[in-house]
Design an enzyme around this catalytic site. Structure first.
Site, PDB file in Angstrom:
ATOM      1  CG  ASP A 284      -8.840   4.500   2.415  1.00 26.11           C
ATOM      2  OD1 ASP A 284      -8.362   4.714   1.379  1.00 26.11           O
ATOM      3  OD2 ASP A 284      -8.063   4.600   3.641  1.00 26.11           O
TER       4      ASP A 284
ATOM      5  CD  GLU B 204      -7.405   0.828  -0.470  1.00 23.98           C
ATOM      6  OE1 GLU B 204      -6.238   1.095  -1.108  1.00 23.98           O
ATOM      7  OE2 GLU B 204      -7.515   1.306   0.561  1.00 23.98           O
TER       8      GLU B 204
END
Ligand code: GLC
Length: 542
Positions: free
Chosen positions: A201, A270
């Site tokens: 993330d 990401e």
């Protein structure tokens, strides 16, 4: 020839566990619910699942605020449930990727409790603390993506702490080597349990500028970005200093060195920066991450020119790296709604939904398919009173947040959608019940059965899984490119509109149409390719 690693060209099915299947009657999905529906996942023919966070969390950002990186939140089950999920997925040939949030923790994490207590405890420097300016205001102009300033005052220390997201998601201080070691240890915990990979993330947010320099202002015409509402002040700055710092590259190398000790384990970062494609290219090379994905195809522009320019831009800057593409996820409006050109009226057409699956699976790279994409689910319209996402609540009504793409999976057409015996945490729209798994299962022409056919067909076409890509000039709404692997060259054409089109084929191409993909297919007529609404065409070039 050495076989390619499993993740190159893999289709990864993203599961948002809160909304997959509730087995314990609390209105929220759980890990046993994922296990119970693994046969559905297997029926799609995907290679892996990526499960969004299920770790201990106060759920301020629905799990992206982690209070214990090594345990399962009781809402979702137990570590034993996770081990069972891993075993059951592996038994079906499905790999398991988990979602790890390195950049920040929850403010309920014991590290933060300790860090915020004073300036001289062992974890005092584990988060990003800074003194106020002489006038008491925050140390610089950095902003939070979810609204307002990026600094919150902590009276116990008489200092501000940094948060790029919610104030309950304090930023970890990666300049401190002890933080890096602790976070890598947390990853090792899950790698040792046998996970096949991790989606990392906000991976470019790990470091901040140690000098805390102000971000420069951005002119109004450039204020675009990841699902921003036009009124989000975050879009008013160039984020040169609060993320994507040069020091982060060494962390990517440390991560890769760790993963290299677990054969087959992969990383998918990401990335969301001022130049996300450039950052992807930089982060995804031999010694850094295996794959990266960004928000560049998760935006509003769905023109053929934009898709081409995005993919070409990345390809031209990426050396040995491998991309991953997604058209939908848990952060943006669902693609059939976001990219609908209105030709299907309010209800986006099934042809369009089928085409989007084919489109994302035909680009060079791996793919993330988001739960419900295989059903062609449109974005749900969640009324203000039912909104749960703090981001949406802060920016409503111009931007309604992320609840509309997070509503529960419709398994059946029943009142409870087969999701939960009690009222679910977010409502299931009637339009979704009508597109349930049960209904589509029974209909050979459904989006679901088309997606199954297409994914199986694709996995038998090595050129689509692993070939190079080169675009061909074509006017809107036609997107055309070649995929090449060894001696094999395939022409791929999409009509991105809801009206039939003809496209004059490039001269000198001898084509043999490839069928078996099961989608509305174009046909060659003289020198023209005639494509039905949202039609596709795949042909071998001899
Ligand atoms: C990522 C996640 C998003 C989350 C944010 C903060 O962008 O995809 O859902 O809110 O990071 O962790």
């Amino acid at each position: 020839m050495a076989t390619a690693p499993w993740w190159r060209g893999a289709v990864i099915y993203q599961i948002y566990p809160r909304s997959f299947l509730d087995t314990n009657g609390d209105g929220v999905g759980d890990l046993p619910g994922i296990i119970a529906r693994l046969d559905h996942v297997a029926s799609l023919g995907v290679d892996a699942i990526w499960v969004s966070p299920f770790f201990t969390s106060p759920m301020a950002d629905y799990g992206y605020d982690i209070a214990d990186f090594r345990d399962v939140d009781p809402l979702f089950g137990t570590l034993a449930d996770f081990d069972r999920l891993l075993a059951e997925a592996h038994a079906r040939g499905i790999r398991v990727m988990i979602d790890q949030v390195l950049s920040h923790s929850s403010d309920q994490h014991p590290w933060f409790t300790e860090s915020r207590a004073g300036r001289d405890n062992p974890r005092a420097d584990w988060y990003v603390w800074a003194d106020p300016k002489p006038d008491g205001t925050p140390p610089n102009n950095w902003l939070s993506i979810f609204g307002g300033g990026a600094w919150t005052w902590e009276p116990r220390r008489e200092q501000y702490y940094l948060h790029n997201f919610l104030s309950s998601q304090p930023q970890l201080n990666f300049h401190n080597p002890a933080v890096r070691t602790a976070m890598l240890d947390n990853l090792r915990f899950w790698l040792d349990r046998g996970v096949d990979g991790m989606r990392l993330d906000s991976i470019n947010f790990c470091f901040h500028d140690a000098q805390l320099r102000d971000n420069p202002a951005k002119p109004a015409h450039l204020r675009v970005g990841r699902g921003f509402s036009a009124d989000n002040p975050y879009a008013y700055q160039y984020h040169h200093y609060n993320n994507t710092q040069p020091e982060n590259l060494a962390l990517m190398e440390e991560l890769r060195a760790l993963f290299d000790r677990y054969p087959g384990a992969t990383t998918l970062g990401e990335i969301s920066s001022e130049d996300s494609l450039g950052t992807m290219a930089e982060y995804v090379t031999g010694k850094r991450l295996h794959m990266g994905y960004s928000f560049e195809l998760l935006v509003e522009d769905r023109s053929a020119a934009y898709i081409r320019q995005t993919v070409e831009n990345l390809e031209s800057r990426m050396s040995d790296g491998w991309p991953c593409w997604a058209l939908s996820n848990h952060d943006v409006q669902r693609a059939v709604t976001r990219w609908s050109d209105g030709t299907g009226g309010d209800a986006p057409t099934d042809d369009f939904a089928r085409q989007l699956v084919a489109l994302v699976c035909s680009l060079r790279g791996s793919v993330c398919l988001y739960q419900g994409e295989e059903l062609g689910l449109p974005e749900a319209d969640v009324p203000y009173e039912k909104l749960r996402d703090p981001y949406g609540i802060a920016f409503w009504p111009n931007f309604k947040g992320r609840d509309g793409c997070r509503t529960p999976m419709p398994w059946t057409g029943d009142a409870d959608a087969g999701f939960s015996p009690v009222e679910p945490w977010l409502p299931v729209p009637d339009a979704h019940r009508a597109r349930s798994v049960a209904a589509q299962d029974a209909d050979p022409d459904s989006v679901l059965n088309a997606a199954r056919r297409f994914l199986r067909w694709r996995s038998a076409q090595p050129v689509l899984v692993g070939g190079d890509i080169a675009f061909i000039d074509a006017p809107e709404p036609v997107l055309a490119f070649n995929r090449t692997l060894g001696d094999e060259r395939v022409l791929v054409v999409f009509n991105l509109s809801g009206a039939a089109v003809s496209w004059p084929l490039p001269a000198g191409m001898t084509l043999r149409a490839l069928d078996g993909h099961g989608l509305a297919a174009g046909a060659v007529d003289g020198g023209e390719l005639r494509l039905p609404p949202h039609g596709v065409f795949f042909a071998r070039i001899d």
